[in-house]
Enzyme design. Sequence first.
Site, PDB file in Angstrom:
ATOM      1  N   HIS A   1      -5.601  -0.575  -5.935  1.00  0.00           N
ATOM      2  CA  HIS A   1      -5.133  -0.363  -4.568  1.00  0.00           C
ATOM      3  C   HIS A   1      -4.653   1.080  -4.388  1.00  0.00           C
ATOM      4  O   HIS A   1      -4.144   1.700  -5.313  1.00  0.00           O
ATOM      5  CB  HIS A   1      -4.014  -1.340  -4.236  1.00  0.00           C
ATOM      6  CG  HIS A   1      -4.469  -2.770  -4.270  1.00  0.00           C
ATOM      7  ND1 HIS A   1      -3.616  -3.830  -4.419  1.00  0.00           N
ATOM      8  CD2 HIS A   1      -5.721  -3.308  -4.183  1.00  0.00           C
ATOM      9  CE1 HIS A   1      -4.298  -4.960  -4.411  1.00  0.00           C
ATOM     10  NE2 HIS A   1      -5.576  -4.663  -4.280  1.00  0.00           N
ATOM     11  N   PHE A   2      -4.811   1.612  -3.183  1.00  0.00           N
ATOM     12  CA  PHE A   2      -4.491   3.018  -2.963  1.00  0.00           C
ATOM     13  C   PHE A   2      -4.348   3.321  -1.471  1.00  0.00           C
ATOM     14  O   PHE A   2      -4.762   2.548  -0.610  1.00  0.00           O
ATOM     15  CB  PHE A   2      -5.581   3.923  -3.547  1.00  0.00           C
ATOM     16  CG  PHE A   2      -6.919   3.786  -2.844  1.00  0.00           C
ATOM     17  CD1 PHE A   2      -7.201   4.503  -1.679  1.00  0.00           C
ATOM     18  CD2 PHE A   2      -7.901   2.946  -3.337  1.00  0.00           C
ATOM     19  CE1 PHE A   2      -8.424   4.377  -1.029  1.00  0.00           C
ATOM     20  CE2 PHE A   2      -9.127   2.804  -2.685  1.00  0.00           C
ATOM     21  CZ  PHE A   2      -9.382   3.529  -1.532  1.00  0.00           C
TER      22      PHE A   2
ATOM     23  N   LYS B   1      -1.165   6.329  -5.317  1.00  0.00           N
ATOM     24  CA  LYS B   1      -1.621   5.360  -6.320  1.00  0.00           C
ATOM     25  C   LYS B   1      -0.410   4.852  -7.095  1.00  0.00           C
ATOM     26  O   LYS B   1       0.641   5.499  -7.103  1.00  0.00           O
ATOM     27  CB  LYS B   1      -2.587   6.081  -7.276  1.00  0.00           C
ATOM     28  CG  LYS B   1      -3.434   5.175  -8.125  1.00  0.00           C
ATOM     29  CD  LYS B   1      -4.609   4.647  -7.343  1.00  0.00           C
ATOM     30  CE  LYS B   1      -5.531   3.851  -8.254  1.00  0.00           C
ATOM     31  NZ  LYS B   1      -6.578   3.155  -7.510  1.00  0.00           N
TER      32      LYS B   1
ATOM     33  N   HIS C   1     -18.403  -3.878  -1.563  1.00  0.00           N
ATOM     34  CA  HIS C   1     -17.054  -3.509  -1.115  1.00  0.00           C
ATOM     35  C   HIS C   1     -16.607  -2.166  -1.688  1.00  0.00           C
ATOM     36  O   HIS C   1     -15.488  -1.732  -1.432  1.00  0.00           O
ATOM     37  CB  HIS C   1     -16.050  -4.592  -1.485  1.00  0.00           C
ATOM     38  CG  HIS C   1     -15.573  -4.576  -2.919  1.00  0.00           C
ATOM     39  ND1 HIS C   1     -16.426  -4.466  -3.993  1.00  0.00           N
ATOM     40  CD2 HIS C   1     -14.324  -4.660  -3.439  1.00  0.00           C
ATOM     41  CE1 HIS C   1     -15.717  -4.493  -5.106  1.00  0.00           C
ATOM     42  NE2 HIS C   1     -14.442  -4.599  -4.813  1.00  0.00           N
TER      43      HIS C   1
ATOM     44  N   ALA D   1     -17.679   0.917  -5.053  1.00  0.00           N
ATOM     45  CA  ALA D   1     -18.588   1.378  -6.104  1.00  0.00           C
ATOM     46  C   ALA D   1     -18.801   0.322  -7.178  1.00  0.00           C
ATOM     47  O   ALA D   1     -19.905   0.169  -7.703  1.00  0.00           O
ATOM     48  CB  ALA D   1     -18.041   2.653  -6.737  1.00  0.00           C
ATOM     49  N   GLY D   2     -17.755  -0.420  -7.512  1.00  0.00           N
ATOM     50  CA  GLY D   2     -17.859  -1.405  -8.580  1.00  0.00           C
ATOM     51  C   GLY D   2     -17.580  -0.792  -9.937  1.00  0.00           C
ATOM     52  O   GLY D   2     -17.942   0.359 -10.213  1.00  0.00           O
TER      53      GLY D   2
ATOM     54  N   GLY E   1     -15.278   4.698  -2.430  1.00  0.00           N
ATOM     55  CA  GLY E   1     -16.057   5.124  -3.590  1.00  0.00           C
ATOM     56  C   GLY E   1     -15.116   5.517  -4.698  1.00  0.00           C
ATOM     57  O   GLY E   1     -14.624   4.687  -5.460  1.00  0.00           O
TER      58      GLY E   1
END
Length: 504
Positions: free
Chosen positions: A223-224, A494, A420, A422-423, A396
């Site tokens: 999360h960010f 972050k 949702h 980059a993965g 990303g």
Amino acid sequence: MNTESLSPHSINVTGEATGFLPAPGSRGKPITVIGTEAIRGSFDAKCLEQAMNSRGAPGVTDLVLNPDAHAGYGAPVGCVLVSPTHVYPGPVGVDIKCSMSLLALDLPADAVADKATRRALINAICERTPTGAGRGQRTARKSRHVSPELGKQLVVEGASRAVCDALGIPPAWAERCEDSAHVGHDHTHAALGLRLERLLAGGALPKFDDKMTQLGSYGGGNHFGECEAVEIGDNDRARKAAETFGLRDGGLAFLSHCGSRGFGHNLASGQFRALQRFFETWGLPLPGQDKELVYAPLGTPEADAYLDDMALGANFATVNHLLINALVLEAFQEIIPGATGRLVYFISHNIARREIVDNREAWVHRKGATRAFPAGHHALRDTPFAETGHPILLPGNPTAGSCVMVAEPGADKSCYSVNHGAGRAKGRKAAIRELDQKTVDDEFITHDILTNCRFYPKDEAPAAYKDFNEVLRSVERAGLAAEVARLRARFVIKDSDESLGGAA
């Protein structure tokens, strides 16, 4: 198909960025696979095995594997599961309604060119929006106070006018949400009120008051919050969509990624335990013998309970995002007097929604997947996005940028869904073990990106994720969506708690 032999070579290729896996036993609709050759090679055996188990589960009619897919809880992160008859907690996950939101600021990007200004903004935001697992309003001196009574109201009502007014959230922002409020299994808020009362009375929501103090916070892990310079695509369609969305080329925006925090985790964990006990008690077979793929047939008390709990968590997540955006705007106004802003969009990627699939109502479970309705879709009628399609917000990584996209008619092949983000390319433990801290931090210096972290978490470094440009190329070549704008990070908020390693 023997799942032990699954590999990227098992995928039948139908186009540059499309393919399929036969359903288990070749019975029913195949699994749709989205990804170029490079992306298909990133799907490991566990991810493909989970996809096969999910597709073969009771009541499942469709399974889509998006280019950001990787092994998750029961079902792959980055998949779409459709069922007209059953609900599945696994293909929603423990962070109910983990979502993205984007705030457009009426400021040019060069308003934050100065490092001192960016540092001041980071400090002002962190004074209002705490980061880190378990942290809430008490650790941020300029946050909003949320009483237990208001907490009960907002998890039942979502972003109602009364809730927005109580928290200082512009009520008009609720109109820029995929879903501003969720209702219970019987389509009412009353069902949620009754469910909440039962959970509290039965001790199923420990430290409820404390969990409500996490409202307006990011949490940990991936999360960010990220301040972005906006670059609109050089074509008429991108410019038209950007104008509808409220984005300006060369302007500033703020992208947020978070979910339902400890409250949603408690609800989801309770549901997994309850359903797993049910399966054990009755000796029911599990899809792929995976206890993380428990399910409930619609209309049963178990399904009703899950849908109600999911809605309670989703309402928390919605208000959490809207409050974060209100606090971020307040921080900008403190450092840059006269700044204004408005919400571009708020959209989930961990939720099950009632939608029409193949001319019948079904529950579309998106786990690490984003809704993608194009222009003219019936669900967008009477919204600002009827003629363009709604904004799709794809994170990303800070150095490659993030993206705003808009769906193409071809998104029907993926159940109107895209990835949702980059993965992950590396698991958290592998990233911490293999990546060099100085190299990670130097990359931010090279790109002139500031953060609130003394050391950027290695398990969240850009190198821990897939090639974002290749992921986007997969989406575009598959005909699912087109890029409207690229978002270039100027600073990142972050989880900076080193004791958590960024993995909370």
